[in-house]
Design an enzyme around this catalytic site. Structure first.
Site, PDB file in Angstrom:
ATOM      1  N   LYS A 112       0.827  -1.213   0.000  1.00  0.00           N
ATOM      2  CA  LYS A 112       0.000   0.000   0.000  1.00  0.00           C
ATOM      3  C   LYS A 112       0.855   1.255   0.000  1.00  0.00           C
ATOM      4  O   LYS A 112       0.501   2.245  -0.619  1.00  0.00           O
ATOM      5  CB  LYS A 112      -0.969  -0.012   1.185  1.00  0.00           C
ATOM      6  CG  LYS A 112      -1.958  -1.161   1.058  1.00  0.00           C
ATOM      7  CD  LYS A 112      -3.331  -0.875   1.613  1.00  0.00           C
ATOM      8  CE  LYS A 112      -4.314  -1.916   1.081  1.00  0.00           C
ATOM      9  NZ  LYS A 112      -5.331  -2.318   2.032  1.00  0.00           N
ATOM     10  N   LYS A 193      -5.330 -11.191  -7.487  1.00  0.00           N
ATOM     11  CA  LYS A 193      -6.518 -11.606  -6.744  1.00  0.00           C
ATOM     12  C   LYS A 193      -7.659 -10.615  -6.944  1.00  0.00           C
ATOM     13  O   LYS A 193      -7.419  -9.422  -7.180  1.00  0.00           O
ATOM     14  CB  LYS A 193      -6.198 -11.773  -5.255  1.00  0.00           C
ATOM     15  CG  LYS A 193      -5.951 -10.466  -4.530  1.00  0.00           C
ATOM     16  CD  LYS A 193      -5.988 -10.639  -3.006  1.00  0.00           C
ATOM     17  CE  LYS A 193      -5.725  -9.289  -2.342  1.00  0.00           C
ATOM     18  NZ  LYS A 193      -5.836  -9.279  -0.894  1.00  0.00           N
ATOM     19  N   LYS A 196     -11.199  -5.651  -3.367  1.00  0.00           N
ATOM     20  CA  LYS A 196     -11.998  -4.434  -3.265  1.00  0.00           C
ATOM     21  C   LYS A 196     -11.175  -3.220  -3.646  1.00  0.00           C
ATOM     22  O   LYS A 196     -11.659  -2.286  -4.261  1.00  0.00           O
ATOM     23  CB  LYS A 196     -12.456  -4.222  -1.811  1.00  0.00           C
ATOM     24  CG  LYS A 196     -13.390  -5.274  -1.325  1.00  0.00           C
ATOM     25  CD  LYS A 196     -13.774  -5.048   0.137  1.00  0.00           C
ATOM     26  CE  LYS A 196     -12.941  -5.904   1.064  1.00  0.00           C
ATOM     27  NZ  LYS A 196     -13.683  -6.392   2.243  1.00  0.00           N
TER      28      LYS A 196
END
Ligand code: TYM
Length: 330
Positions: A112, A193, A196
């Site tokens: 991130k 993957k 969201k």
């Protein structure tokens, strides 16, 4: 009976197919054999700035989806993380046992922050809160998808470290990651993957979307330039993902699906997978919408579940506070 626990972040208006197949399906099954606790990780969701109204709505929405999928809150408490204040309280104690380097090595944090973004300290300490979630309940197993494996490892390390220092006080949990469904891939980029935060709109199946929309997404999934329907993640990630989705939803083993689709075209695989998906998700979607129609009833379920969870959590926290030498109030 042994205890198990798991949770999801309320970071979207719908759970996606990876959440469902990687975790929720197993949560429902495990209720028969374990004393299960399932919660909505709203504190974790604060690491991503969200409109307060939206976060509140998504918290109910997430809990409703657990119940709609078949979690029975009379057996397995369905609660909201922030309703049980022992979670962040245990987290503090565990933070003081976590080295800075150890926290810096967590891949989720590295990913991130690598993307630029302004990382907050909450994102950095995220895995320690997750460890607290799990260790508070003396969970024997934690049913999650493959992407949570590293978080479970740090949880085990922290439990072992605590036990070494303060005499055995915490149960060291095992991950419970079944092969089938553990990693559902993005439909458009099948080497990543389904996620969201990272998937495009077309790459992700939101369970609460219109069924026709989801069928369309399956039909436009990326495959490959061959014509053989065969499970081979390395060379045929798109086709393999569709076979996996079909297999878990229909309960048909993959080799049997390969036989069934022998000599057929990718179009057949897509149409059938879309049908299986729509059939499986329709009752789930209807039930979720029904539960959301009565938010007061849902809130009652969450409140009584938080009471039950809170009893277990309070006992563990008292034990931990005592072990580390915090003076008990009289
Ligand atoms: P979250 O909210 O990202 O995901 C919820 C669950 O869905 C699984 N999952 C997937 N499984 C298969 N394929 C995918 N593409 C896929 N994407 C997500 C996840 O593995 C997870 O099981 N950190 C956790 C929430 C959490 C938690 C906990 C979990 C907080 N505290 C304590 C267990 C125990 C998370 O962000 O999950």
């Amino acid at each position: 009976r042994q205890r198990i626990l798991s949770g999801m972040q309320p970071t979207n208006d719908s759970l996606h197919l990876g959440n469902y197949l990687g975790a929720l399906v197993n949560w429902v099954k495990l209720q028969d054999d374990f004393d299960a606790y399932y919660f909505v990780a709203d504190l974790h969701a604060l690491t991503v700035p969200t409109d307060p109204k939206l976060l509140r709505a998504r918290t109910r929405l997430t809990a409703a989806q657990y119940i709609a999928a078949g979690v029975d809150p009379t057996r397995s408490p369905v609660f909201v993380q922030s309703h049980v204040p022992e979670h962040p309280q245990l987290m503090w104690v565990l933070s003081c046992l976590t080295s800075y380097g150890e926290a810096s090595r967590m891949t989720q944090f590295k990913d991130k922050t690598a993307k630029g973004g302004n990382a907050n300290v909450g994102l950095f300490t995220y895995p320690i809160l997750m460890a607290a979630d799990i260790l508070l309940y003396d969970a024997a197993y934690v049913p999650v998808g493959e992407d949570q494996r590293q978080h479970l490892e740090i949880t085990r390390d922290l439990a072992e470290r605590f036990n070494q220092r303060f005499k055995k006080a915490l149960r060291v949990p095992e991950p419970y990651i079944v092969k089938e469904g553990a990693k559902i891939m993005d439909l458009q980029e099948p080497t990543q993957k389904m996620s969201k935060s990272q998937s495009s709109e077309l790459g992700m199946i939101n369970l609460l979307d219109e069924p026709s929309r989801n069928a369309k997404k399956i039909k436009s999934a990326v495959t490959d330039s061959e014509t053989v329907i065969r499970y081979d993640v390395e060379n045929k990630p798109g086709v393999s993902n569709l076979l996996m989705i079909h297999s878990v939803l229909s309960g048909t083993p993959i080799p049997q699906l390969e036989d069934h689709f022998a000599g057929k075209q990718y179009g057949h695989l897509k149409v059938e997978t879309a049908d299986v998906l729509v059939d499986a998700v329709a009752p789930f979607r209807a039930r979720t919408l029904e539960l959301l129609d009565d938010p007061a009833e849902l809130d009652r379920i969450l409140a009584s579940s938080a009471d039950r969870a809170g009893e277990v959590a309070a006992r563990t926290l008292a034990r931990v506070y005592d072990k580390v030498g915090l003076l008990a109030p009289v």
